[in-house]
Design an enzyme around this catalytic site. Structure first.
Site, mmCIF file in Angstrom:
data_model
loop_
_atom_site.group_PDB
_atom_site.id
_atom_site.type_symbol
_atom_site.label_atom_id
_atom_site.label_comp_id
_atom_site.label_asym_id
_atom_site.label_seq_id
_atom_site.Cartn_x
_atom_site.Cartn_y
_atom_site.Cartn_z
ATOM 1 C CG ASP A 112 32.877 70.013 59.761
ATOM 2 O OD1 ASP A 112 33.441 70.168 60.861
ATOM 3 O OD2 ASP A 112 33.138 70.694 58.762
ATOM 4 C CG ASP A 128 33.743 73.675 63.726
ATOM 5 O OD1 ASP A 128 34.963 73.923 63.712
ATOM 6 O OD2 ASP A 128 33.159 73.026 62.840
#
Length: 157
Positions: A112, A128
């Site tokens: 991430d 995401d």
């Protein structure tokens, strides 16, 4: 139909490219400010799902993702031909699911990097975002479908 698969592939490629750039250019847990007070890039690893839930449960994620991808492809082929909004929703969900699945397969965690500075929110990635957009489009499609069905029933009465 090919357009929706190309969209999913573009999402996967963009997701994997941004993850590669993050790993190559930002040390783990380091932050690079992009728009002060708004957005930064932080190299983070997530061994679970959103907010690190089910941390380390890779077998569960493998099974669920394979099932989700299969269901999404089935629905894309059966219902996606009938409604473009539904098909777009499925293509975004497909791209996002596969993007994070690749990380889980290769690294047993997800990279991430996107961090909002103006709100305390978990660090996320392109996959995401695609999943969120896909689910949002699906909710919008379901609302529109209910309105259409209601109007048809009302006219038929």
């Amino acid at each position: 139909m090919i357009l929706y698969y190309v969209t999913a592939l573009v999402i996967i490629a963009l997701d994997q490219w941004t993850k590669y750039l993050t790993v190559q250019n930002i040390p783990l847990h380091e932050t690079v400010e992009w728009i002060p007070g708004v957005l930064s890039f932080t190299h983070h690893r997530n061994p679970g799902a959103a907010w690190s839930i089910l941390e380390g449960q890779m077998l569960f994620f493998y099974i669920v993702t394979v099932i989700v991808v299969g269901v999404v492809i089935y629905y894309l082929h059966t219902y996606g031909r009938k409604d473009k909004l539904f098909a777009w929703s499925m293509s975004f969900i497909l791209g996002g699911a596969i993007g994070n699945f690749i990380d889980r397969l290769l690294h047993q965690e997800v990279v991430d990097m996107i961090r909002t500075e103006f709100i305390d929110f978990p660090i996320f990635n392109i996959a995401d975002i695609a999943l969120t957009v896909g689910v949002g489009l699906m909710i919008f499609y379901l609302i529109l479908d209910e309105v259409r069905n209601y109007k048809q029933k009302k006219v038929g009465s």
